[in-house]
Write an enzyme that holds these catalytic residues in place. Sequence first.
Site, PDB file in Angstrom:
ATOM      1  N   LYS A 163     -24.212  19.475  37.476  1.00 34.63           N
ATOM      2  CA  LYS A 163     -23.802  18.342  36.638  1.00 34.63           C
ATOM      3  C   LYS A 163     -24.185  17.028  37.322  1.00 34.63           C
ATOM      4  O   LYS A 163     -24.071  16.896  38.548  1.00 34.63           O
ATOM      5  CB  LYS A 163     -22.285  18.416  36.435  1.00 34.63           C
ATOM      6  CG  LYS A 163     -21.720  17.433  35.417  1.00 34.63           C
ATOM      7  CD  LYS A 163     -20.195  17.600  35.299  1.00 34.63           C
ATOM      8  CE  LYS A 163     -19.593  16.730  34.202  1.00 34.63           C
ATOM      9  NZ  LYS A 163     -18.131  16.917  34.094  1.00 34.63           N
ATOM     10  N   SER A 166     -16.798  17.444  29.240  1.00 31.11           N
ATOM     11  CA  SER A 166     -17.921  16.607  29.594  1.00 31.11           C
ATOM     12  C   SER A 166     -19.090  17.368  30.240  1.00 31.11           C
ATOM     13  O   SER A 166     -20.194  16.842  30.277  1.00 31.11           O
ATOM     14  CB  SER A 166     -17.463  15.509  30.547  1.00 31.11           C
ATOM     15  OG  SER A 166     -17.024  16.062  31.771  1.00 31.11           O
ATOM     16  N   SER A 191     -12.981  19.734  31.136  1.00 30.67           N
ATOM     17  CA  SER A 191     -14.420  19.467  31.070  1.00 30.67           C
ATOM     18  C   SER A 191     -15.327  20.607  31.509  1.00 30.67           C
ATOM     19  O   SER A 191     -16.538  20.530  31.317  1.00 30.67           O
ATOM     20  CB  SER A 191     -14.762  18.214  31.889  1.00 30.67           C
ATOM     21  OG  SER A 191     -14.507  17.064  31.133  1.00 30.67           O
TER      22      SER A 191
END
Lengths: 97, 476, 477
Positions: free
Chosen positions: B69, B144, B168
Amino acid sequence: MVDRDQVVHVARLARLELTDAELDRMAAELSHVLDHIEKIRELDLENVPPTSHVVDLPAPLRPDEPRPCLERDIVLAGAPEPVDGGFGVPSPGAAPA
Amino acid sequence: MTGELLELSAAQAVEAVHAKQIDPAELFETYRERAAADELNAFTWVAEGPPPAPPAGDAPLGGVPVAVKDLFCTEGVPSQAGSRILEGYRPPYSATVVQRLADSGAPLLGKTNQDEFAMGSSTENSGFGPALNPWDRSRAPGGSSGGSAAAVAAGLAPWAIGTDTGGSIRQPAALCGVVGMKPTYGACSRYGMIAFASSLDQAGPLTRDVTDAALLLAHMVGRDPCDSTSLELPEPIERPRAEHLRGIRLGIPEELTGLEGGIEPGVREGFERTLALAQELGASIEPCRLPHAPHALSAYYLIAPAEASANLARYDGVRYGLRVDGALDLATMYERTRGGGFGREVKRRIMLGTYALSSGYYEAYYGTAQKVRTKIAHDFAAAFERFDFIATPTSPWVAFELGSKTDDPLQMYMNDFCTVPMPLAGIPAISIPCGLSEGLPVGFQLAGPAFSENRLLDAAFALEQAIDFDGSSARA
Amino acid sequence: MPEYEAVIGLEIHVQLATRTKMFCACEVTFGDPPNTHTCPVCLGLPGALPVTNERAVSFATMIGLAFGSEVARRSVFHRKNYFYPDSPKGYQISQYDEPLCRGGQLGDVRIHRVHLEEDAAKLEHLSESGRIHGSARSVVDFNRCGTPLVEIVTEPDLRSPEQAREWLTLLRTTLKSLGVSDVDMSQGSLRVDANVSIRPAGQEALGTKTELKNMNSFRFLERGLRAELGRQRELLDGGGVVELQTLHYDPVSDRLTPLRSKEEAQDYRYFPEPDLMPLEVSDELLGEARAALPELPAERALRFERELGLSPGKARELAFRAEQAAYFERAVAVAADGVPATELANWIPLLVERIESETDPAASRVTPKSLAALAAMVARKEISRDAAREVLTMLAAEGGDPQAIAEREQLGALAADGQLAALVEQAIARDPRAAEQVRASNVKAIGPLVGYVMRETKGRADGGEVRRLILERLGVS
Ligand SMILES: [Mg+2]
Ligand SMILES: [Zn+2]
C-alpha cells in the site's frame, strides 16, 4: 450545529484555505456528521476512564547512544526551497505565530 | 507456464521456489508485467526491472513479491499515501514492515492505490484516481487498501499488505473476495507507515487465502525498537491447519448483525450460510451482546480525525512535498499548500478532528469518545469470557457502484459499521470470502481477543476449507 | 503613589546534556553545519515515530529529586499543536496535565512543576539579499530540533529582579552540579521566560501579569525585569491598567516590545500522544537517579554554615557558585592550622575580582595552596590586610609564592617594636592636639594618628596593631 464562523475559525486553526463554497458545504457536512456523532454524549459515562492507548504497557526507553544521521543532500532532496543547507520559508515575522 | 504460476497461491509459490520447481526471477517478472499492465488503477507505482537482489535460496518467503500500500514508506520509491500533497515524494527510508518482508525474501512489486491518507472506504478518495473492483469494474474495490485488495483479487500481485484503521484491510478484502487480516494493535511496527490515526492504525496482509495471510503476517510482526507501541506476540504466527471447529464458541452480536447496520439481504444470507457451516464443523453459535458497539462509529469518527488532524499537520510545504505560493507570507503559504494539496475527505476529517480537540469542545467530543472506547473494550472483554470469537459480516453490503456513496459522508462511514469496533479495542480480526451475492463477493468476519491470531487463523482456515468460494474468475 | 510589590515567576527551559535527542538517536551538537544531524524522526518525515531517550528521563528525574519534587511514577506525553516552521510535525511532544514532577523547592522558591519536552528547530532570518519577490525569507536548521528539554516552572515567589538573578544562579549551579546540563545561556542551553506582575504592598490578590521572553543572560534577566516592573509601575501610577501580553526584551535598546498580538488566542489542542505509551519511572531508574545525586548547593551552603562556621549569606554566596565553592573547599583542605575558614572565605571573592574568567578561580594563576598561605599570613598578622590585597593582585597576575612576593615588594608587616614604635612616636609628636583628645578618651580622634603611620609604612602595618600601640602609648586602653 457548526456555523460558518466556527468553520472559518477551525479552518484557520488547521491552516486550511477553504473557498466560500467549501466553507458553506463544510458547515453543512460537519453539522450533519456531528448530529449523528453527538448521540454518544447521551451515554452514561460517569466514572469511565478514557482510553488513549489500547496497549497497557509502559513506554519502552531507548539507550542514549547515537546512531548515524541522514546525509544532508538526502535531507534536502525534496525540499521546495533549499537555501544554504537549510529549508527556506517565508519569514514568520509577517505572520502570527 | 504463466497461467500455472498465476494459479499458485503465494504459499504454494514459496514452496515451489524452495523445491526449485520455479524460478523466483520468472515469478517476479510475470507479476511485474501484470502489475505494469494494470487496468484497475490498483497500482500507483510498479517496480522497474528485476528485484534488487535475488533472495537467498532458503529465504522464508522465497522471492515471491509483495504489493505494498502506498501508505508505507519505501526508500527511494514514490510513497504518496494517495495524496497530491505528497506527489513524487520518495522517502529516504523504508517502513520496518516492508524491510522485514524484503529481508525475508518478499521483494517490492509495486505500490498500491488507496484512499488519501487511508481516509475512505472505496479508494475513490485517492488523489490519483479511483481503483476499480476486478469483479465489476464499475464498482469500488472498497478501501482504504482498495488497490492492494484489487491487485490480489485480480492476480496482479501474489499477495499484498495494507493498513487497517477502522476496517481498511478487512472491508476491501471483503468487497474484492480476498482474505484480509488486522492483527492485534502493536503486532506490526508502524514505523514508516504514514500515520492516519496512530492509536488505531495497524498493518496486515491481504491475500488469496488464509494460509498466505498467516505466512505473510508471520514475517511482518514483531517488536520494533523504532515503534514504542509495537510488541512481541507471545508466540510466532503458525501455518493454520485446523480441520474442524469443535469446541469453538462463536458469539453473534445482535448490535452488529441486526437491522441497525443496514445489512443487505445477500450479505445476510452469505453470513448465515457460513454460520451453518461453522456449526457443521463443530462450532457452537449463540447470540451475544456488545452494547456499545453501535456507538463505535461515532467514537471512531471523533478519535481518528482528531489524531489525524495532528498527524497531517506536518504536510506544510516546508521540508518535502507540495508547496503552493511559497513567495507569499507564511500563513498564506501554509493555508494554500494544505488547502490545495489535500482532497475533500481529508479536509473534512482534519476539520472534524481540529474541532473535536479545540478549546471548549475537547471533553464533549474527544474526551467522550475515549470513554466510549473504554466501554467498547469492556464489552469485548466480557464477550470473550463466554466466546472464543465474535462473528459478523465484514461489510453491510457488497461492492457498490463508483460514485454511489461519495455525496453523503455518513453513508460512506457506514461501510465501517462492523469493522470499527475491533481497532477501537485493539483486537485482531480477519475477513474471509464466504460466497457471492449477485456475482459479488461477501466477506465473513471473525474477531478474537488480543493475541489470538493463531487461533483466529486456524478457525478461518477451517471455514475456508468448507466454504465454496472460487476467486479465479476475477483473475481472468 | 502607593508602594508596589513585584511578583515574579520563572519558566526555564533547560537543554539536557544527553548524547542523543529526546525521541531519536541523532547526536546533540552545537555549531555544526545546518541539517547535518537529522533523521526521519526529528525532520518529521511521514511515518516516523518517537522513542523516548532513557537518559533524558533519568536527568529529569534527578532534577525533580534535587528539588524534592514528587516524581510521578507514571506521566503522560501530550501533543501540543501549533504551526511554525521550527516545528516539523506541527506539534511539540510535551507534557501537559500529568507532568513528570510536581512541587518541590529550590532555595526560597517553590517549584510548580518540571516536565520533559523536545526542543524546536532553529530559524535564521536571511538578510535583504535573500528575499524572494520582495518577501523576507528565513532558513530552518533541524540540528537542534528534538534536543531534550526540561521545562521548570516556579511558583510566583520572587520579589525583585536581584532575587530572580540570584535564584537563577542557584538553579544554574544546581543543574551543573547534577551534571544534567551545560546550562550555558549564551548557547541557549538555559532559556528564561518570566511572568511579571506588581501589586500594591500588602495586597493579597495578584495583579495582571505579562510574560517576558528572550532574557538570554543573567544580566539581561535582571535588566529586563527591572524595565518591565518600571513600565508596569508607571502604567498603574498613570491610572492605566496592565494588559495580559507577551513582551520581548531587547537588551540593546533596553526596550520591551509586545510580540505581535495574536489574531486569536492560542489553542494548542493538547491531547495524549498516541505514539508514546505513558512514561513509567521504574524503581531501578528512580534508585539510580537518587544514587547519582551529588551534594546540592543548598545542602553545601548548610554544611559551610554548620561545619565551617560561615555566615548564612557567605555560605550561600560560595555554595551557589559551584566553582568558587570547590576552590574554597580545596583551600580549606590545604590551609595550615589556625587559619579560620571564615578568613579563607573572604578571600575567594577578592580573588575572583582579580581574574579574567569571571567565574572559576581554579582557572587563575593562584593555587588554593597559595591563597591559603596568604590568608595564613594575614591571620598571623605577618601582613596587613591591605598589603595582602596587593600581594593577591600580583599573585593573580604572575602566580608564585605569596611569602616571596611580600618580601620582594617589602609588603611584610612591620614588627611592633623598632620601626613601628618610632613611627608612633613621630605621629604623636606631629599632631599633639589629636593625641590630647585621645588621652581625654575621645577615641575617635585617633584616626589621623593611625593614618600617619599607615601612610608612612605604605600600608604594610596592620591597622589594628597600630591603633593598639598608639592607645597603649597614650595610656588609654
Ligand atoms: Mg515548553
Ligand atoms: Zn533525529
